[in-house]
Every structure is written in C-alpha cells, then in structure tokens.
Design a protein around this motif. Structure first.
Motif, PDB file in Angstrom:
ATOM      1  N   THR A 284       0.838  -1.216   0.000  1.00 20.77           N
ATOM      2  CA  THR A 284       0.000   0.000   0.000  1.00 20.77           C
ATOM      3  C   THR A 284       0.861   1.250   0.000  1.00 20.77           C
ATOM      4  OG1 THR A 284      -1.765  -1.177   1.163  1.00 20.77           O
ATOM      5  CG2 THR A 284      -1.807   1.224   1.247  1.00 20.77           C
ATOM      6  N   VAL A 285       1.863   1.236   0.879  1.00 22.90           N
ATOM      7  CA  VAL A 285       2.765   2.391   0.959  1.00 22.90           C
ATOM      8  C   VAL A 285       3.510   2.570  -0.357  1.00 22.90           C
ATOM      9  CG1 VAL A 285       4.827   3.301   2.092  1.00 22.90           C
ATOM     10  CG2 VAL A 285       3.001   2.254   3.457  1.00 22.90           C
ATOM     11  N   ALA A 286       3.963   1.443  -0.934  1.00 22.15           N
ATOM     12  CA  ALA A 286       4.716   1.521  -2.186  1.00 22.15           C
ATOM     13  C   ALA A 286       3.831   2.031  -3.321  1.00 22.15           C
ATOM     14  CB  ALA A 286       5.287   0.149  -2.530  1.00 22.15           C
ATOM     15  N   GLU A 287       2.571   1.547  -3.340  1.00 23.15           N
ATOM     16  CA  GLU A 287       1.643   2.019  -4.375  1.00 23.15           C
ATOM     17  C   GLU A 287       1.399   3.519  -4.253  1.00 23.15           C
ATOM     18  OE1 GLU A 287      -1.740  -0.405  -3.709  1.00 23.15           O
ATOM     19  OE2 GLU A 287      -1.082  -2.022  -5.059  1.00 23.15           O
ATOM     20  N   ARG A 288       1.211   3.969  -3.022  1.00 20.21           N
ATOM     21  CA  ARG A 288       0.975   5.396  -2.798  1.00 20.21           C
ATOM     22  C   ARG A 288       2.196   6.211  -3.245  1.00 20.21           C
ATOM     23  NH1 ARG A 288       0.304   5.251   2.343  1.00 20.21           N
ATOM     24  NH2 ARG A 288      -1.933   4.715   2.215  1.00 20.21           N
ATOM     25  N   ALA A 289       3.383   5.700  -2.862  1.00 20.00           N
ATOM     26  CA  ALA A 289       4.609   6.401  -3.249  1.00 20.00           C
ATOM     27  C   ALA A 289       4.780   6.399  -4.768  1.00 20.00           C
ATOM     28  CB  ALA A 289       5.805   5.736  -2.576  1.00 20.00           C
ATOM     29  N   ALA A 290       4.411   5.257  -5.383  1.00 28.94           N
ATOM     30  CA  ALA A 290       4.553   5.181  -6.848  1.00 28.94           C
ATOM     31  C   ALA A 290       3.600   6.151  -7.533  1.00 28.94           C
ATOM     32  CB  ALA A 290       4.273   3.752  -7.314  1.00 28.94           C
ATOM     33  N   ARG A 291       2.371   6.262  -7.046  1.00 28.28           N
ATOM     34  CA  ARG A 291       1.418   7.205  -7.639  1.00 28.28           C
ATOM     35  C   ARG A 291       1.900   8.641  -7.479  1.00 28.28           C
ATOM     36  NH1 ARG A 291      -2.365   3.582  -5.331  1.00 28.28           N
ATOM     37  NH2 ARG A 291      -2.607   4.949  -3.491  1.00 28.28           N
ATOM     38  N   GLN A 292       2.414   8.915  -6.283  1.00 29.18           N
ATOM     39  CA  GLN A 292       2.912  10.274  -6.034  1.00 29.18           C
ATOM     40  C   GLN A 292       4.100  10.582  -6.943  1.00 29.18           C
ATOM     41  OE1 GLN A 292       1.589  12.618  -4.049  1.00 29.18           O
ATOM     42  NE2 GLN A 292       3.143  14.025  -4.855  1.00 29.18           N
ATOM     43  N   ALA A 293       4.959   9.581  -7.098  1.00 27.60           N
ATOM     44  CA  ALA A 293       6.119   9.777  -7.965  1.00 27.60           C
ATOM     45  C   ALA A 293       5.680   9.982  -9.414  1.00 27.60           C
ATOM     46  CB  ALA A 293       7.057   8.581  -7.864  1.00 27.60           C
ATOM     47  N   ARG A 294       4.625   9.214  -9.824  1.00 25.14           N
ATOM     48  CA  ARG A 294       4.128   9.370 -11.193  1.00 25.14           C
ATOM     49  C   ARG A 294       3.546  10.766 -11.406  1.00 25.14           C
ATOM     50  NH1 ARG A 294       5.563   8.155 -15.573  1.00 25.14           N
ATOM     51  NH2 ARG A 294       5.918   6.029 -14.760  1.00 25.14           N
ATOM     52  N   ARG A 295       2.787  11.256 -10.434  1.00 21.08           N
ATOM     53  CA  ARG A 295       2.226  12.602 -10.553  1.00 21.08           C
ATOM     54  C   ARG A 295       3.334  13.646 -10.638  1.00 21.08           C
ATOM     55  NH1 ARG A 295      -1.696  10.564  -6.900  1.00 21.08           N
ATOM     56  NH2 ARG A 295      -0.549  11.428  -5.112  1.00 21.08           N
ATOM     57  N   THR A 296       4.315  13.478  -9.811  1.00 20.88           N
ATOM     58  CA  THR A 296       5.441  14.419  -9.815  1.00 20.88           C
ATOM     59  C   THR A 296       6.136  14.404 -11.170  1.00 20.88           C
ATOM     60  OG1 THR A 296       5.744  14.111  -7.437  1.00 20.88           O
ATOM     61  CG2 THR A 296       7.608  15.022  -8.677  1.00 20.88           C
ATOM     62  N   ALA A 297       6.301  13.187 -11.707  1.00 21.28           N
ATOM     63  CA  ALA A 297       6.974  13.065 -13.009  1.00 21.28           C
ATOM     64  C   ALA A 297       6.154  13.723 -14.103  1.00 21.28           C
ATOM     65  CB  ALA A 297       7.201  11.586 -13.322  1.00 21.28           C
ATOM     66  N   GLU A 298       4.830  13.531 -14.065  1.00 22.72           N
ATOM     67  CA  GLU A 298       3.960  14.134 -15.066  1.00 22.72           C
ATOM     68  C   GLU A 298       3.988  15.658 -14.969  1.00 22.72           C
ATOM     69  OE1 GLU A 298       0.209  12.344 -14.349  1.00 22.72           O
ATOM     70  OE2 GLU A 298       0.724  10.460 -15.393  1.00 22.72           O
ATOM     71  N   GLN A 299       3.986  16.174 -13.751  1.00 21.24           N
ATOM     72  CA  GLN A 299       4.058  17.619 -13.564  1.00 21.24           C
ATOM     73  C   GLN A 299       5.381  18.171 -14.118  1.00 21.24           C
ATOM     74  OE1 GLN A 299       3.499  18.203  -9.381  1.00 21.24           O
ATOM     75  NE2 GLN A 299       1.265  17.767  -9.451  1.00 21.24           N
ATOM     76  N   ALA A 300       6.444  17.443 -13.856  1.00 16.78           N
ATOM     77  CA  ALA A 300       7.752  17.886 -14.356  1.00 16.78           C
ATOM     78  C   ALA A 300       7.778  17.864 -15.883  1.00 16.78           C
ATOM     79  CB  ALA A 300       8.849  16.997 -13.793  1.00 16.78           C
ATOM     80  N   ALA A 301       7.110  16.850 -16.469  1.00 13.56           N
ATOM     81  CA  ALA A 301       7.079  16.753 -17.939  1.00 13.56           C
ATOM     82  C   ALA A 301       6.276  17.898 -18.528  1.00 13.56           C
ATOM     83  CB  ALA A 301       6.479  15.406 -18.346  1.00 13.56           C
ATOM     84  N   ARG A 302       5.159  18.222 -17.940  1.00  9.41           N
ATOM     85  CA  ARG A 302       4.359  19.339 -18.441  1.00  9.41           C
ATOM     86  C   ARG A 302       5.124  20.657 -18.341  1.00  9.41           C
ATOM     87  NH1 ARG A 302       0.098  16.581 -15.812  1.00  9.41           N
ATOM     88  NH2 ARG A 302       0.288  17.946 -13.986  1.00  9.41           N
ATOM     89  N   ALA A 303       5.795  20.818 -17.196  1.00  6.64           N
ATOM     90  CA  ALA A 303       6.578  22.055 -17.024  1.00  6.64           C
ATOM     91  C   ALA A 303       7.654  22.155 -18.090  1.00  6.64           C
ATOM     92  CB  ALA A 303       7.195  22.073 -15.627  1.00  6.64           C
ATOM     93  N   LEU A 304       8.246  21.028 -18.421  1.00  8.84           N
ATOM     94  CA  LEU A 304       9.295  21.026 -19.437  1.00  8.84           C
ATOM     95  C   LEU A 304       8.707  21.396 -20.800  1.00  8.84           C
ATOM     96  CD1 LEU A 304      12.190  20.473 -20.341  1.00  8.84           C
ATOM     97  CD2 LEU A 304      11.565  18.048 -20.562  1.00  8.84           C
ATOM     98  N   ARG A 305       7.548  20.829 -21.126  1.00 11.27           N
ATOM     99  CA  ARG A 305       6.939  21.136 -22.420  1.00 11.27           C
ATOM    100  C   ARG A 305       6.570  22.624 -22.512  1.00 11.27           C
ATOM    101  NH1 ARG A 305       4.460  16.109 -21.506  1.00 11.27           N
ATOM    102  NH2 ARG A 305       2.546  17.144 -20.752  1.00 11.27           N
ATOM    103  N   ASP A 306       6.037  23.152 -21.402  1.00  7.14           N
ATOM    104  CA  ASP A 306       5.670  24.570 -21.395  1.00  7.14           C
ATOM    105  C   ASP A 306       6.901  25.450 -21.633  1.00  7.14           C
ATOM    106  OD1 ASP A 306       3.069  23.854 -20.961  1.00  7.14           O
ATOM    107  OD2 ASP A 306       3.133  24.212 -18.779  1.00  7.14           O
ATOM    108  N   MET A 307       7.993  25.065 -21.003  1.00  3.16           N
ATOM    109  CA  MET A 307       9.222  25.833 -21.167  1.00  3.16           C
ATOM    110  C   MET A 307       9.714  25.742 -22.608  1.00  3.16           C
ATOM    111  SD  MET A 307      11.274  24.951 -17.635  1.00  3.16           S
ATOM    112  CE  MET A 307      12.678  25.937 -18.180  1.00  3.16           C
ATOM    113  N   GLU A 308       9.554  24.579 -23.214  1.00  3.03           N
ATOM    114  CA  GLU A 308      10.037  24.408 -24.574  1.00  3.03           C
ATOM    115  C   GLU A 308       9.193  25.221 -25.586  1.00  3.03           C
ATOM    116  OE1 GLU A 308       9.872  20.191 -25.037  1.00  3.03           O
ATOM    117  OE2 GLU A 308      11.919  19.900 -24.275  1.00  3.03           O
TER     118      GLU A 308
END
Length: 313
Positions: A284-308
């Motif tokens: 459960t903890v790992a799943e929660r951490a994985a989801r949070q990590a995925r959200r963080t990664a998606e946010q970082a990807a969007r920020a990168l695209r916006d910058m580009e």
C-alpha cells in the motif's frame, strides 16, 4: 588395553554415557592395533535403564547384595529338593527383599542423576526376581554387568502335590504284613486269642497315622502349588502392567511430539499472517509512493513542455 578394567568402568556409567565412552575405547584400541581388545570392547552392550539401576545396587550395596544372593541360592535349592518349609520361608524373604531393594535401587539411580519412572521400578523388581530364579543372571548381577531385564520369573517352576509328597521322607515306621489269627495261633500256640485284638488295634492306629500324614503332605503340596500359581499370575500381571505402561509412555511421547508440531505450526501460521499483513502494508505504501512519484513526473514533464514552447528572448 585391559578389557576387564574398561568393562568395569563402562558398566558403572549411566546408560546415556555408555556408548560414547565405549566407542572412544574402541577407537583407542584400533589406533593401538589391539584388534582383540577393540573387538571385545565393541561387543559390550549398553544396559537397559532398569538393569543399570539393579547393577548400581549390586555395586554400591555389597552387603545387601550378598544377602539377596544367599536367598536366591536357598530358593533354588529348595525348589530342587522340593523342601516346602524352606520354600515358604525363603519366599517370604524374597517378596520383602525384592520390594525393598528395588526401591533402594531407584533411590540410588535418582542420586546418580537418573530418576526412574514407576514402569522402570517394576522392571527393577522383575530383574531382581530373575536374579533369584536364574544362576546365570545372579552371576552377572553380582558383578554389576546385567544388560537387559530378564524374562518374568514365574515361581521357579511349578511344584506339584505329587512331587512334593514324594520328595518328603515318611516319618512313620512301615507296618509288618498282616497275619491271620489262625497263622498267629500256629506260630505261637501259647498266646491267647484276646491279645490278637490289641495287635490289630495297634496296626489300625498306625494305618490311620500314615493316612493322616499322607493327607497332610498332599495338602502342603497343594498349598505350595497354589502359591506358585498365584505368584505366576502376579508376575504376569506385573508384566502386562509394564507393557501397558511402556505403551502409554510411547503414546504420551507421540502426543507430546504432535502437540509440539501443532504449536510450531500455529506459531508459523501466526508469523506468516504477521508477515503477510506487513507485506500488504508495504505494498500500500509503495503504491501510494509510486502514484505520487508518477504525478510528480507528469508535472515535471508538463513544465518542461511549457518551457520548450516559450520563444527564446
């Protein structure tokens, strides 16, 4: 290697210590190339617990052991000669001594750090009965070298009333063959007929005494045979109790083993349940951490695209 000295030492040890000590001496003898000694020591057998306790008695209570052996000699001689009085006297001594000495042997075993159960105590009694009944057993016991519990001694063999009666010499004088009154008158014309009745009366009295004596001998023989039968039944009952006790102990040991396995299984089940719960929580903890990590990664990807997309200044 002095095999006699080694045997004396080994049979003084507790049964659990016997085999390791024996094997060490065998190894020493083989290392010394003493093949005969190695073979002789290897042939020595570990005593059963009851036999060891009885040996302990013979080794540590020499005076009592010698008195007990003397009773055995008396009993065996009495059975050879069918001496009923000697049998009865020695039998009373036997029963008293066996009970007392068996308890002494059990006490000695306990002092030596090897307490015995009631079943083993009965086997010690059986061993001591065997010492009384069998000369070979008596000799091994006197040296403290008994290995196993002897077969149940059942009264030194039965004494039949007929054998008992034949074995006892008659104390009555045999009466002369009866003569008719006519023959007596011919052989001694001077005797008066009145005296013949007195002679006949004396012969009748002797005959009655012989019959009474014979009946008494038969009764004594029957009583001895009955005593032997009862002793046999007692020995058989003790043997049955010993076997039943051994089976009960074996069953109890199996139950204890199963209970131990059940406890271990339950503990393993509990531990497995605990581990599964921990693992589920970790997932459960790992799943929660994985989801949070995925959200963080998606946010970082969007920020990168916006910058580009932004034009360069």
């Amino acid at each position: 290697m002095d095999v006699e000295r080694v045997a004396e030492e080994l049979y003084g040890l507790k049964p659990a210590e016997f085999v390791p000590a024996r094997d060490r001496y065998v190894a020493e003898a083989r290392e010394a190339k003493d093949t005969a000694a190695a073979k002789a020591v290897a042939a020595l057998r570990r005593p059963a617990l009851a036999a060891w306790a009885a040996n302990l008695l013979a080794r540590q209570k020499r005076q009592e052991a010698e008195q007990f052996l003397a009773v055995g000699e008396t009993l065996r001689e009495a059975h050879r000669t069918l001496d009923g009085e000697q049998l009865r006297t020695a039998s009373r001594q036997r029963n008293q001594l066996v009970t007392s000495l068996a308890r002494t042997a059990a006490d000695l075993a306990k002092e030596a750090g090897q307490p015995v159960s009631d079943t083993v105590l009965h086997e010690i009694e059986q061993t001591l009965h065997g010492v009384l009944a069998d000369q070979d057993v008596a000799e091994d016991w006197s040296r403290g070298r008994l290995v196993k519990v002897p077969e149940v001694a059942v009264g030194f063999g039965a004494v039949t009333p007929e054998a008992a009666a034949l074995a006892r010499p008659s104390t009555a004088e045999p009466s002369p063959p009866a003569s008719s009154p006519e023959e007596k008158r011919k052989s001694d014309p001077g005797k008066k007929p009145g005296k013949e009745s007195g002679v006949k009366s004396g012969r009748d009295e002797d005959a009655r005494r012989r019959r009474d004596l014979e009946r008494a001998r038969t009764a004594a023989g029957e009583a001895e045979a009955e005593a032997v039968r009862r002793e046999r039944e007692l020995a058989e009952a003790r043997d049955a109790r010993r076997v039943a006790g051994q089976e009960a102990e074996a069953t109890a040991e199996r139950v204890r083993g199963l209970e131990h396995e059940l406890r271990e299984t339950r503990q393993a089940k509990q531990e497995a349940g605990t581990a599964a719960t921990k693992a589920a929580k970790a997932v459960t903890v790992a799943e929660r951490a994985a989801r949070q990590a995925r959200r963080t990664a998606e946010q970082a990807a969007r920020a990168l695209r916006d910058m580009e997309r932004q034009p360069e200044p």
